[in-house]
Structure formats: C-alpha cells, structure tokens
Design an enzyme around this catalytic site. Structure first.
Site, mmCIF file in Angstrom:
data_model
loop_
_atom_site.group_PDB
_atom_site.id
_atom_site.type_symbol
_atom_site.label_atom_id
_atom_site.label_comp_id
_atom_site.label_asym_id
_atom_site.label_seq_id
_atom_site.Cartn_x
_atom_site.Cartn_y
_atom_site.Cartn_z
ATOM 1 N N SER A 111 0.803 -1.241 0.000
ATOM 2 C CA SER A 111 0.000 0.000 0.000
ATOM 3 C C SER A 111 0.827 1.278 0.000
ATOM 4 C CB SER A 111 -0.927 0.027 1.204
ATOM 5 O OG SER A 111 -2.006 -0.821 0.987
ATOM 6 N N LYS A 155 0.393 3.244 -2.984
ATOM 7 C CA LYS A 155 -0.822 4.062 -3.171
ATOM 8 C C LYS A 155 -0.502 5.561 -3.142
ATOM 9 C CE LYS A 155 -3.887 0.627 -0.979
ATOM 10 N NZ LYS A 155 -4.557 0.269 0.295
ATOM 11 N N TYR A 213 -4.323 -2.691 -10.236
ATOM 12 C CA TYR A 213 -4.187 -2.492 -8.786
ATOM 13 C C TYR A 213 -3.214 -3.511 -8.168
ATOM 14 C CZ TYR A 213 -5.293 -2.560 -3.813
ATOM 15 O OH TYR A 213 -5.182 -2.566 -2.445
ATOM 16 N N TYR A 235 -4.785 3.731 8.199
ATOM 17 C CA TYR A 235 -6.150 3.205 8.368
ATOM 18 C C TYR A 235 -6.692 3.600 9.734
ATOM 19 C CZ TYR A 235 -3.610 0.748 4.832
ATOM 20 O OH TYR A 235 -2.780 0.472 3.788
ATOM 21 N N VAL A 280 1.139 -3.815 3.815
ATOM 22 C CA VAL A 280 1.078 -5.123 4.490
ATOM 23 C C VAL A 280 2.336 -5.980 4.266
ATOM 24 C CG1 VAL A 280 -1.430 -5.334 4.722
ATOM 25 C CG2 VAL A 280 -0.310 -6.147 2.634
HETATM 26 N N1 GLN Z 1 -2.346 -5.345 -1.921
HETATM 27 C C1 GLN Z 1 -2.838 -5.223 -0.582
HETATM 28 C C2 GLN Z 1 -4.342 -5.441 -0.560
HETATM 29 O O1 GLN Z 1 -4.999 -4.987 -1.445
HETATM 30 C C3 GLN Z 1 -2.506 -3.869 -0.035
HETATM 31 C C4 GLN Z 1 -3.005 -3.677 1.366
HETATM 32 C C5 GLN Z 1 -2.062 -2.940 2.262
HETATM 33 O O2 GLN Z 1 -0.858 -2.900 2.053
HETATM 34 N N2 GLN Z 1 -2.599 -2.406 3.330
HETATM 35 O O3 GLN Z 1 -4.889 -6.067 0.301
#
Ligand code: GLN
Length: 306
Positions: A65, A68, A190, A242, A260
C-alpha cells in the site's frame, strides 16, 4: 548526515531489535508469507542527499500500500482536483479492505489510501493514461532513480489468485458508477501496482520529494506543486495507517504510509524521509516493530511536525 540522526537511528534500531517481535505476517497474500519474519531494516535520507541505514535496509520487500501514495501522486499530477470528485479526504476509521462505508457513501471511498480509494485511483489512471501500467512504472522509475524497477509477477499473481475482497470492493464501487473501466482491468493494474518491491534505502530516497515541496532531490525536477505536496502529506498524516492513523500521529507525529509487506515510510518536511521494514503486522495491518522504531526516532530527535 548529522551524527545526532545516526545515533538516534542506531539506538532506535537496537532497542527495537531487542523487543519481542510480535504480530503476524500478511498470509492472506500467500507470497508474503515467504519472508523471514525476523527481518528489520531502517534507512533515512536527508534532503541534502546524505543517508544512513541499518539491518536489512538493503533487502527488497513488497511495498504494497505504500505504492498508493505514488499512484495518487500521478493521478493528481494528471487531473488535479478532479480526483476529489471521485474520492473523499476523510479518515475511514475502518480496516484497509473494509466494504462498510461504501454503502453509506454510495461508492465514494473515504480516502485514496484505503483499498477502495486506491482502486478508484487505478481506474482514473486507466482512463487518463494511454497505458497505465507502463506509465505508472515509468513514473516510479524516474522518481526512485531505479531504471530497472519492475512489478513482481510472483507477488501480483499470488494476490490475483486470492484477492477476493478487492474483487468485491471493485465490483461494489462499479455498481455505484464510480468505476469507469472494466473491473477485471482495474484490479489487474491495482494488484500490479501493489507488487512493486524496494529496499528501505530506495524507499526513503524515493519519498524525499514529499519532504521537499514536490521537488526531486537528485535532479531538482518538479514532480508536483507545493500545494499538491502539502495535500498528499496531509492525507498521509490523517489516513496513512487506516484505523491507526490517530495512533501514528499521536506517537510518531509525521505523515507516513504503511503496507502489508511490513514497510512504513514517513517524512519530516524540509528535513528527511525514513523507511522501516519489519514484516510482522499488528491487528490493524501495520508493521508492529516499524511503528515502534519510528516512535523512538521522533521521541529522541524531539522533532515531529507538532
Ligand atoms: N495489496 C494489498 C491489498 O490490497 C494492499 C493492502 C495494504 O498494504 N494495506 O490487500
């Protein structure tokens, strides 16, 4: 780099290393279960280009993420404020992959850093780029000064085979009309976007542009305006972790973003960017030891944005 920063990183690293390595690997993406859970790395890059790291700071890991932030940067670079017609700028108070608030807000994700928001960003890039996958990769290659950076097929394929919640999110948003392309194409992009791998050193270097008003430090190139940079930093502070964004602001006090894969990048405007990596996650999906290490750094440097 100032010796005080070096000492602070050394102490923070050694202390964190001595603590219990709590948490769990993100096994819902099978490929992410294959990393050594005891890895711990940290790297800081200051705006004058000097840098310092410790532990596994030169090992590549899946940034997930954290990417992002880079896809949002490209989207605001391409279409500016139009992004905010499709995505809100509010903390979600939910987990990163939650479907909950999409019903309430009729397919408008709360922010670009929860999965739903990042999926809409991918949809925007598919619409406005000729070839989003290539253009995004080239954008990140330029930003990071890593000309051979690539998506990881192993990680992307692993998530493509198991990412049912993201499939649900994308289709649900499509039902409200906030996905314009085919969900299968949006999801494909994605998952690729999330699969990029970098080291702590590369990540801290890449994110210095956000500590530097949108200007890349290695060649002085303007990536985005100061105002757009300010907004992205504001979103990292309020939404980067989050349902733990408040906690991160409370304990660390810097804009940052987690993934993650166990990585966290944070930045102190006008000063530095820092990346940490420790794969075991707390229940909110953020690196357990990564959060702890950064807390040590800002506590002992007595420098945060507050
Ligand atoms: N690719 C992971 C997902 O979509 C990214 C989530 C994350 O890093 N928080 O679940």
């Amino acid at each position: 780099m100032k010796t005080t920063y070096k000492n602070i990183i050394e102490n923070a690293y050694n202390l964190t290393k001595s603590l219990e390595n709590s948490g769990k690997l993100a096994t819902y993406i099978p490929e992410l279960a294959n990393v050594n859970p005891s890895n711990l790395g940290v790297h800081m890059t200051t705006l004058d280009g000097t840098h310092f790291g410790m532990g596994n700071h030169q090992d590549k890991f899946s940034i997930q993420s954290i990417a992002k932030v880079l896809s949002l940067t490209l989207a605001v670079k391409l279409i500016g404020d139009k992004v905010w017609q499709r995505i809100d700028v509010e903390p979600s108070g939910t987990k990163f992959d939650s479907l909950l608030l999409l019903e309430t807000y009729k397919g408008i994700p709360r922010n670009p850093f929860v999965n739903s928001g990042a999926i809409v960003i991918c949809d925007i890039l598919l619409t406005y780029c000729k070839n989003a996958k290539i253009e995004f990769l080239e954008f990140v290659r330029d930003l990071s000064d890593i000309p051979d950076l690539n998506y990881s097929d192993e990680i992307a394929d692993s998530e493509k085979a198991t990412g049912y919640r993201n499939v649900a999110l994308c289709n649900f948003i499509k039902s409200f009309g906030n996905i314009k392309n085919e969900p299968v194409d949006v999801l494909d992009f994605y998952f690729d976007m999330c699969s990029i791998e970098m080291t702590c050193q590369q990540l801290s270097q890449t994110f210095t542009f956000l500590a530097n008003g949108g200007i890349k430090i290695s060649d002085g190139k303007k990536i985005i305006s100061k105002s757009k940079c300010k907004r992205i930093n504001a979103l990292m502070l309020t939404c980067g972790f989050y349902d733990e964004s408040g906690e991160f602001a409370f304990k660390v006090g810097l804009p940052g973003k987690s993934g993650v894969g166990g990585g966290i990048v944070a930045l102190y405007p006008h000063n530095y960017a820092i990346a940490v990596w420790s794969p075991k996650l707390n229940p909110n999906g953020n690196s357990f030891r990564g959060m702890r290490l950064l807390e040590e750094v800002t506590t002992h440097s007595e420098l945060s944005i507050f």
